[in-house]
Design an enzyme around this catalytic site. Structure first.
Site, short mmCIF file in Angstrom:
data_model
loop_
_atom_site.label_atom_id
_atom_site.label_comp_id
_atom_site.label_asym_id
_atom_site.label_seq_id
_atom_site.Cartn_x
_atom_site.Cartn_y
_atom_site.Cartn_z
N GLY A 102 0.75 -1.24 0.00
CA GLY A 102 0.00 0.00 0.00
C GLY A 102 0.78 1.29 0.00
O GLY A 102 0.20 2.37 -0.23
N ASN A 160 5.58 -1.56 -13.27
CA ASN A 160 6.07 -2.93 -13.12
C ASN A 160 5.01 -3.93 -13.60
O ASN A 160 3.90 -3.56 -13.97
CB ASN A 160 6.44 -3.20 -11.66
CG ASN A 160 7.89 -2.85 -11.36
OD1 ASN A 160 8.62 -3.63 -10.79
ND2 ASN A 160 8.32 -1.66 -11.74
N ASP A 189 2.12 -6.57 -14.40
CA ASP A 189 0.71 -6.51 -14.01
C ASP A 189 0.17 -7.84 -13.53
O ASP A 189 -0.98 -7.91 -13.06
CB ASP A 189 -0.14 -6.03 -15.19
CG ASP A 189 0.04 -4.55 -15.47
OD1 ASP A 189 0.66 -3.86 -14.64
OD2 ASP A 189 -0.43 -4.10 -16.53
N GLU A 235 1.05 1.98 -11.22
CA GLU A 235 -0.28 2.41 -10.77
C GLU A 235 -0.50 2.19 -9.27
O GLU A 235 -1.32 2.89 -8.65
CB GLU A 235 -1.37 1.70 -11.57
CG GLU A 235 -1.38 0.19 -11.45
CD GLU A 235 -0.46 -0.50 -12.44
OE1 GLU A 235 -0.54 -1.73 -12.56
OE2 GLU A 235 0.37 0.20 -13.09
N ASN A 256 19.13 -2.03 -16.43
CA ASN A 256 19.81 -3.28 -16.75
C ASN A 256 18.88 -4.33 -17.32
O ASN A 256 19.29 -5.15 -18.15
CB ASN A 256 20.49 -3.84 -15.48
CG ASN A 256 21.13 -5.19 -15.71
OD1 ASN A 256 22.12 -5.30 -16.44
ND2 ASN A 256 20.57 -6.23 -15.12
N ASP A 294 20.63 1.33 -10.73
CA ASP A 294 20.65 -0.04 -10.24
C ASP A 294 21.62 -0.90 -11.06
O ASP A 294 21.76 -0.72 -12.27
CB ASP A 294 19.24 -0.63 -10.36
CG ASP A 294 19.12 -2.02 -9.77
OD1 ASP A 294 19.44 -2.17 -8.58
OD2 ASP A 294 18.71 -2.94 -10.50
N GLU A 310 24.72 1.20 -7.82
CA GLU A 310 24.94 -0.01 -7.03
C GLU A 310 25.95 -0.94 -7.71
O GLU A 310 25.65 -1.53 -8.75
CB GLU A 310 23.61 -0.76 -6.85
CG GLU A 310 23.76 -2.08 -6.11
CD GLU A 310 22.67 -3.08 -6.47
OE1 GLU A 310 22.40 -3.96 -5.64
OE2 GLU A 310 22.12 -3.00 -7.60
N ASP A 315 18.85 -4.83 0.38
CA ASP A 315 19.38 -6.09 -0.12
C ASP A 315 20.18 -6.86 0.92
O ASP A 315 20.81 -7.87 0.58
CB ASP A 315 20.26 -5.85 -1.35
CG ASP A 315 19.46 -5.44 -2.57
OD1 ASP A 315 18.32 -5.93 -2.71
OD2 ASP A 315 19.95 -4.63 -3.36
#
Length: 701
Positions: free
Chosen positions: A69, A98, A100, A126, A155, A246, A274, A346
């Site tokens: 959330g 990302n 769905d 969304e 990447n 990333d 990173e 991580d």
């Protein structure tokens, strides 16, 4: 209440000042707060289970792999809390759209709640909100003097399984809602298809194979190259102040140089990235340093992180931490640009590896006063952690539960952040060890005559300190933290000797002195590399209200000028390392390096065939332009080692100036460092004016 015109004017000026504060590139005085969007705060429950991607939200928060959330409105609503904490920059996890549908692992549905499974780099996820929500968040942060870094993950796309066409979304890529292709079909060649990484120390595997099962994008494909750079500029156009890139270890340095160049030519933002280091002897540590020193992208300081966790978390002695400080001081040219951190999304949180609050407070005090830019993982100030299964992913990503502004950790961050904003020694200063044993570390930060001295005793007994010398002027110094971490006072005589004293057990003491500069003093330049015409920011002290900035002997056009920050346009000068200095009526500053590029950078694949070697030999690329090292054979200035998945053919991606006809050769470097030049005439290549390029030649004996 009715406001007078003068009140409205004052409010307008205040908002203007606060918003402009957020745009300076000089990040060395910042305190960055890392936020996992989904796990921070739910500011808009209406987007928890959107129609576009239903069923990926878990209201019970029992499936740690689904959305819980948190969203952009939640961050916006908590900006005042972060500002009170002393946070001056936030790093938020990726915001792009990302997958769905769920990816099922061992029968458990997994969503891209973390943001790293992108399908569409042109849209906002969304579950997090809309571009309007993003804009509101950025503007609110800026109004509070907080800069915004966005995690950018070029990447890869999302998970794919070559043996199961029904798994998740097959790594599919979209452009603003329009389907382009997916990893299993890939009719355009948008991805690499080399399987997964098995040897994490192999350069080819780390750069050209899948990170886990994530579909590995081919940044060298001209369509993907343009798409990703466009997506980065989209974020800049929405007002962000920087990027956390990333998986920089898993993309070529050559392409990332062109990405940084593209970004820096758009806006003078801060870039970090990173590059995970597996330990003090990581075989790719040298590549990491080379990347840091050449690209203008400052890697997250995993080397220092390892030492911080070893010393404060696992009770190694302070010599381990001092060794890390000294090694990185020698290796990294721009060490004060490197983010230093205790933990992140991580790895297990600090309190999982050591539940001792004293150790956490000491580690916080260290990252807030050592060289580099402090980076704090969300909830650390609230002692947030979950130790299930050792506290690794996803247990290190719990929902933020408390907003207590009175915890000791909160107060440590707040007080030391305040000091960082005003103390140039913490922003720009070098770092020196002044006194050390297994349990005590006393170090000093010094920028010209401004000094901060820090003493940490992680032992359970007080320690008698004698023979301590400092650059602090003579006088008495109280602990800046006011005893919050059991600190004490000291007396310094005219020779810099500190009167003998007892350093309390489990304590941190901070003693500070800020000098008034009599002439301009440069502490920072950023970005550190770019083309003529780019905007750059110079940070420091004593700049006054006006003057001239010189690149070598060429004056730069001034955009803005304040006593601590100057923005200028890089003048048209020859490529190479320029000495930048500030001249005012008070005098001439120290100089700082800036690398001037030849022109816009184009990523080109250089391939050499029939380059036969003996065991242990490496092949490098060098050439006649600044970007290829000006015929240098030095490891940091050349491109390489080149990759050789199909011996005796070697290749590497290098960024070279657009439209220029360049000359180049390959060199063979023996294990003992002996350099053997390729024979024959120099190879030549005319670089494309846009897109990407390829050139293939044969080794000349």
């Amino acid at each position: 209440m009715k406001l007078r015109k003068t009140d409205l004017f004052i409010c307008f000026v205040l908002l203007f000042v606060l918003s402009t504060v957020a745009y300076g590139l000089d990040f060395k005085g910042e305190v960055i707060y890392q936020i996992m969007i989904d796990r921070f705060y739910d500011g808009d429950p209406s987007n928890n289970d959107p129609a576009k991607s239903p069923g990926l939200y878990d209201s019970t928060k029992s499936n740690w792999k689904l959305y819980w959330g948190g969203d952009l409105k939640g961050i916006t609503q908590k900006i005042p809390y972060l500002a009170d904490l002393g946070i001056t920059a936030i790093w938020i996890t990726p915001v792009h759209d990302n997958i769905d549908v769920a990816a099922y692992y061992n029968g458990v549905p997994n969503a891209g709640y973390h943001g790293y499974w992108a399908r569409d780099f042109k849209r906002i996820e969304e579950h997090f909100g809309t571009w309007a929500d993003f804009d509101e968040m950025v503007q609110t942060a800026h109004n509070y003097g907080i800069k915004v870094l966005v995690d950018f993950a070029p990447n890869h796309t999302s998970p794919a399984d070559v043996n199961d066409p029904n798994f998740a979304e097959r790594g599919a890529l979209y452009y603003n809602g329009q389907y382009w292709d997916d990893y299993l079909n890939d009719s355009h060649g948008y991805w690499h298809h080399n399987g997964g990484i098995s040897n994490w120390d192999d350069r080819f595997e780390t750069q050209y194979k899948n990170l886990a099962d994530l579909a590995d994008l081919s940044q060298q494909h001209p369509t993907i190259d343009a798409y990703l750079k466009e997506a980065a500029v989209d974020l800049i156009n929405h007002g962000i102040d920087g990027f956390r890139i990333d998986a920089i270890k898993h993309m070529t340095m050559g392409w990332q140089l062109s990405l940084a160049d593209h970004i820096f030519s758009t806006k003078d933002v801060y870039m970090t990235g990173e590059w995970y280091l597996g330990g003090y002897n990581d075989p790719l540590y040298g590549d990491n340093v080379k990347f840091a020193n050449r690209t203008g992208i400052a890697p997250l300081d995993f080397y220092m992180n390892r030492a911080i966790r070893d010393v404060f978390g696992y009770n190694s002695d302070f010599y381990v931490l001092n060794d890390a400080v000294e090694k990185t001081k020698q290796d990294y040219k721009w060490k004060n640009d490197l983010p230093v951190f205790i933990d992140n999304h991580d790895m297990p949180r600090f309190l999982t590896i050591n539940p001792d609050y004293n150790r956490l407070h000491q580690a916080l005090a260290f990252i807030l006063t050592c060289r580099g830019i402090p980076l704090i993982y969300y909830g650390t100030e609230q002692y947030l952690h979950n130790d299930t299964n050792g506290g690794g992913d996803p247990w290190n990503r719990p929902m933020m539960e408390s907003w207590d502004q009175n915890t000791t950790a909160y107060q440590v961050i707040k007080k030391l952040s305040s000091l960082r904003q005003t103390q140039p020694a913490l922003q720009y200063g070098d770092m020196y060890q002044r006194w050390i044993n297994s349990d005590v570390y006393i170090y000093e930060r010094k920028f010209f005559d401004s000094v901060v001295l820090v003493a940490i005793n992680k032992g359970s007994n007080s320690t008698y300190i004698s023979g301590l010398y400092t650059a602090l002027p003579s006088g008495s110094y109280d602990d800046y933290l006011g005893g919050l971490l059991n600190g004490t006072s000291i007396w310094v005589d005219g020779s810099g000797a500190v009167s003998n004293f007892y350093l309390p057990a489990n304590s941190v003491s901070v003693w500070t002195y800020k000098a008034t500069p009599s002439m301009p003093q440069i502490g920072s330049i950023g970005p550190v590399v770019g083309r003529p015409g780019n905007q750059i920011t110079i940070g420091g002290e004593g700049f006054g209200s006006s003057g001239t900035v010189y690149f070598n002997n060429t004056p730069a056009s001034v955009i803005s000028w304040s006593p601590t920050e100057i923005k200028v346009t890089v003048p048209s000068i020859a490529p190479g390392i320029a000495q930048v200095k500030v001249v005012t009526s008070a005098g001439t500053s120290n100089s700082i390096d800036y690398e001037v590029l030849t022109d816009k950078l184009i990523p080109v694949v250089f391939t050499v065939k029939e380059a036969y070697t003996d065991w242990g030999d490496q092949i490098y690329l060098t050439g006649n332009v600044q970007e290829l090292g000006n015929w240098s054979t030095d490891f940091e200035k050349t491109y390489g080692p080149m990759l050789c998945p199909n011996y005796p053919e070697w290749f590497i991606v290098a960024s070279v100036p657009a439209g220029k006809t360049i000359e180049f050769k390959f060199i063979k470097v023996k294990p003992d460092g002996t350099v053997i030049w390729e024979g024959g005439s120099n190879h030549t290549y005319t670089v494309p004016t846009s897109g990407t390029g390829n050139v293939t030649v044969y080794w000349q004996n």
